[in-house]
Design a protein around this motif. Sequence first.
Motif, PDB file in Angstrom:
ATOM      1  N   ALA A  43       0.830  -1.207   0.000  1.00  0.00           N
ATOM      2  CA  ALA A  43       0.000   0.000   0.000  1.00  0.00           C
ATOM      3  C   ALA A  43       0.865   1.258   0.000  1.00  0.00           C
ATOM      4  O   ALA A  43       0.581   2.219  -0.720  1.00  0.00           O
ATOM      5  CB  ALA A  43      -0.950  -0.007   1.192  1.00  0.00           C
ATOM      6  N   VAL A  44       1.924   1.254   0.795  1.00  0.00           N
ATOM      7  CA  VAL A  44       2.842   2.402   0.829  1.00  0.00           C
ATOM      8  C   VAL A  44       3.491   2.590  -0.535  1.00  0.00           C
ATOM      9  O   VAL A  44       3.616   3.715  -1.030  1.00  0.00           O
ATOM     10  CB  VAL A  44       3.896   2.223   1.946  1.00  0.00           C
ATOM     11  CG1 VAL A  44       5.024   3.221   1.805  1.00  0.00           C
ATOM     12  CG2 VAL A  44       3.241   2.336   3.315  1.00  0.00           C
ATOM     13  N   SER A  45       3.892   1.499  -1.158  1.00  0.00           N
ATOM     14  CA  SER A  45       4.478   1.576  -2.492  1.00  0.00           C
ATOM     15  C   SER A  45       3.489   2.175  -3.491  1.00  0.00           C
ATOM     16  O   SER A  45       3.859   3.032  -4.302  1.00  0.00           O
ATOM     17  CB  SER A  45       4.912   0.182  -2.957  1.00  0.00           C
ATOM     18  OG  SER A  45       5.343   0.205  -4.287  1.00  0.00           O
ATOM     19  N   ALA A  46       2.255   1.752  -3.445  1.00  0.00           N
ATOM     20  CA  ALA A  46       1.243   2.284  -4.355  1.00  0.00           C
ATOM     21  C   ALA A  46       0.992   3.771  -4.107  1.00  0.00           C
ATOM     22  O   ALA A  46       0.842   4.552  -5.056  1.00  0.00           O
ATOM     23  CB  ALA A  46      -0.062   1.494  -4.223  1.00  0.00           C
ATOM     24  N   ILE A  47       0.977   4.186  -2.858  1.00  0.00           N
ATOM     25  CA  ILE A  47       0.779   5.602  -2.528  1.00  0.00           C
ATOM     26  C   ILE A  47       1.960   6.433  -3.018  1.00  0.00           C
ATOM     27  O   ILE A  47       1.774   7.518  -3.591  1.00  0.00           O
ATOM     28  CB  ILE A  47       0.546   5.771  -1.015  1.00  0.00           C
ATOM     29  CG1 ILE A  47      -0.818   5.195  -0.632  1.00  0.00           C
ATOM     30  CG2 ILE A  47       0.641   7.235  -0.604  1.00  0.00           C
ATOM     31  CD1 ILE A  47      -1.037   5.049   0.855  1.00  0.00           C
ATOM     32  N   ILE A  48       3.175   5.940  -2.817  1.00  0.00           N
ATOM     33  CA  ILE A  48       4.359   6.639  -3.328  1.00  0.00           C
ATOM     34  C   ILE A  48       4.277   6.737  -4.847  1.00  0.00           C
ATOM     35  O   ILE A  48       4.590   7.776  -5.434  1.00  0.00           O
ATOM     36  CB  ILE A  48       5.653   5.930  -2.872  1.00  0.00           C
ATOM     37  CG1 ILE A  48       5.844   6.087  -1.361  1.00  0.00           C
ATOM     38  CG2 ILE A  48       6.869   6.483  -3.609  1.00  0.00           C
ATOM     39  CD1 ILE A  48       6.977   5.240  -0.795  1.00  0.00           C
ATOM     40  N   GLY A  49       3.861   5.652  -5.504  1.00  0.00           N
ATOM     41  CA  GLY A  49       3.721   5.659  -6.959  1.00  0.00           C
ATOM     42  C   GLY A  49       2.701   6.676  -7.435  1.00  0.00           C
ATOM     43  O   GLY A  49       2.919   7.368  -8.441  1.00  0.00           O
ATOM     44  N   LEU A  74      -3.643  -9.075  -5.732  1.00  0.00           N
ATOM     45  CA  LEU A  74      -3.447 -10.522  -5.807  1.00  0.00           C
ATOM     46  C   LEU A  74      -3.214 -11.149  -4.434  1.00  0.00           C
ATOM     47  O   LEU A  74      -3.665 -12.259  -4.173  1.00  0.00           O
ATOM     48  CB  LEU A  74      -2.291 -10.844  -6.750  1.00  0.00           C
ATOM     49  CG  LEU A  74      -2.535 -10.430  -8.200  1.00  0.00           C
ATOM     50  CD1 LEU A  74      -1.288 -10.635  -9.034  1.00  0.00           C
ATOM     51  CD2 LEU A  74      -3.712 -11.187  -8.780  1.00  0.00           C
ATOM     52  N   ALA A  75      -2.466 -10.453  -3.568  1.00  0.00           N
ATOM     53  CA  ALA A  75      -2.229 -10.897  -2.185  1.00  0.00           C
ATOM     54  C   ALA A  75      -1.809 -12.359  -2.088  1.00  0.00           C
ATOM     55  O   ALA A  75      -2.376 -13.138  -1.332  1.00  0.00           O
ATOM     56  CB  ALA A  75      -3.446 -10.619  -1.314  1.00  0.00           C
ATOM     57  N   GLN A  76      -0.820 -12.744  -2.884  1.00  0.00           N
ATOM     58  CA  GLN A  76      -0.289 -14.100  -2.881  1.00  0.00           C
ATOM     59  C   GLN A  76       1.160 -14.085  -2.418  1.00  0.00           C
ATOM     60  O   GLN A  76       1.887 -13.128  -2.695  1.00  0.00           O
ATOM     61  CB  GLN A  76      -0.357 -14.696  -4.292  1.00  0.00           C
ATOM     62  CG  GLN A  76      -1.751 -14.826  -4.836  1.00  0.00           C
ATOM     63  CD  GLN A  76      -2.565 -15.841  -4.074  1.00  0.00           C
ATOM     64  OE1 GLN A  76      -2.081 -16.922  -3.762  1.00  0.00           O
ATOM     65  NE2 GLN A  76      -3.798 -15.491  -3.746  1.00  0.00           N
ATOM     66  N   LEU A 110       6.834 -12.155  -2.666  1.00  0.00           N
ATOM     67  CA  LEU A 110       8.243 -12.514  -2.848  1.00  0.00           C
ATOM     68  C   LEU A 110       8.864 -11.681  -3.964  1.00  0.00           C
ATOM     69  O   LEU A 110       9.959 -11.128  -3.812  1.00  0.00           O
ATOM     70  CB  LEU A 110       8.380 -14.008  -3.148  1.00  0.00           C
ATOM     71  CG  LEU A 110       9.786 -14.509  -3.428  1.00  0.00           C
ATOM     72  CD1 LEU A 110      10.669 -14.348  -2.204  1.00  0.00           C
ATOM     73  CD2 LEU A 110       9.747 -15.970  -3.868  1.00  0.00           C
ATOM     74  N   ALA A 111       8.179 -11.567  -5.096  1.00  0.00           N
ATOM     75  CA  ALA A 111       8.683 -10.759  -6.204  1.00  0.00           C
ATOM     76  C   ALA A 111       8.766  -9.282  -5.810  1.00  0.00           C
ATOM     77  O   ALA A 111       9.734  -8.590  -6.141  1.00  0.00           O
ATOM     78  CB  ALA A 111       7.787 -10.930  -7.421  1.00  0.00           C
ATOM     79  N   PHE A 112       7.771  -8.811  -5.080  1.00  0.00           N
ATOM     80  CA  PHE A 112       7.736  -7.426  -4.606  1.00  0.00           C
ATOM     81  C   PHE A 112       8.934  -7.148  -3.699  1.00  0.00           C
ATOM     82  O   PHE A 112       9.663  -6.177  -3.885  1.00  0.00           O
ATOM     83  CB  PHE A 112       6.408  -7.195  -3.875  1.00  0.00           C
ATOM     84  CG  PHE A 112       6.219  -5.814  -3.342  1.00  0.00           C
ATOM     85  CD1 PHE A 112       5.773  -4.794  -4.171  1.00  0.00           C
ATOM     86  CD2 PHE A 112       6.468  -5.524  -2.014  1.00  0.00           C
ATOM     87  CE1 PHE A 112       5.585  -3.518  -3.677  1.00  0.00           C
ATOM     88  CE2 PHE A 112       6.288  -4.253  -1.517  1.00  0.00           C
ATOM     89  CZ  PHE A 112       5.842  -3.239  -2.349  1.00  0.00           C
ATOM     90  N   GLY A 113       9.136  -8.011  -2.717  1.00  0.00           N
ATOM     91  CA  GLY A 113      10.246  -7.828  -1.787  1.00  0.00           C
ATOM     92  C   GLY A 113      11.603  -7.969  -2.459  1.00  0.00           C
ATOM     93  O   GLY A 113      12.538  -7.218  -2.176  1.00  0.00           O
ATOM     94  N   GLY A 139       2.290   0.231  -9.945  1.00  0.00           N
ATOM     95  CA  GLY A 139       1.877  -1.027 -10.546  1.00  0.00           C
ATOM     96  C   GLY A 139       2.188  -2.238  -9.701  1.00  0.00           C
ATOM     97  O   GLY A 139       1.336  -3.116  -9.506  1.00  0.00           O
ATOM     98  N   PHE A 140       3.402  -2.279  -9.174  1.00  0.00           N
ATOM     99  CA  PHE A 140       3.777  -3.440  -8.364  1.00  0.00           C
ATOM    100  C   PHE A 140       3.044  -3.425  -7.020  1.00  0.00           C
ATOM    101  O   PHE A 140       2.598  -4.463  -6.527  1.00  0.00           O
ATOM    102  CB  PHE A 140       5.286  -3.467  -8.151  1.00  0.00           C
ATOM    103  CG  PHE A 140       5.875  -4.837  -8.186  1.00  0.00           C
ATOM    104  CD1 PHE A 140       5.105  -5.976  -8.169  1.00  0.00           C
ATOM    105  CD2 PHE A 140       7.249  -4.993  -8.232  1.00  0.00           C
ATOM    106  CE1 PHE A 140       5.656  -7.236  -8.200  1.00  0.00           C
ATOM    107  CE2 PHE A 140       7.827  -6.252  -8.261  1.00  0.00           C
ATOM    108  CZ  PHE A 140       7.022  -7.371  -8.246  1.00  0.00           C
TER     109      PHE A 140
END
Length: 128
Positions: free
Chosen positions: A19-25, A72-74, A79-82, A64-65
């Motif tokens: 969520a923080v990443s999306a807000i920064i984006g 998707l919350a999988q 793992l890909a995000f991190g 986007g990420f």
Amino acid sequence: MEFYFPSEFGEQMAFVAAAVSAIIGLFIMFAPGVTFRLFGLQLMTDRRDGLVLLRSSLGGFYLGFGASALLLAQPMVYLAFGASFALAVFGAILSILSDGGATVRNCLLLVVHFVLAALPLMYVFGLF
């Protein structure tokens, strides 16, 4: 369709990082001039190419990420995000050490990327 919010603490932390990443984006996409000033950069008045690069590459990646991980919350998406943000941390450390970029701004960005990498990776690897 119902909004999903995780019930486990570890997944909540990964969710918050996304969520923080999306807000920064969103901020980078819709306020690129402010973002340039925050990074200590300036736009050339006759060329606006930097705005395209900032909005598409940086803003698009963060938004986007982050949004993909939220929707998707999988565990594999987390793992890909991190891992992506962990590579950003590696790049920042490399730049700080080899380019002499040890400024407060760069160190703060390093910490933000570290947190955005650590939270989902800790969830995926069962450390939460």
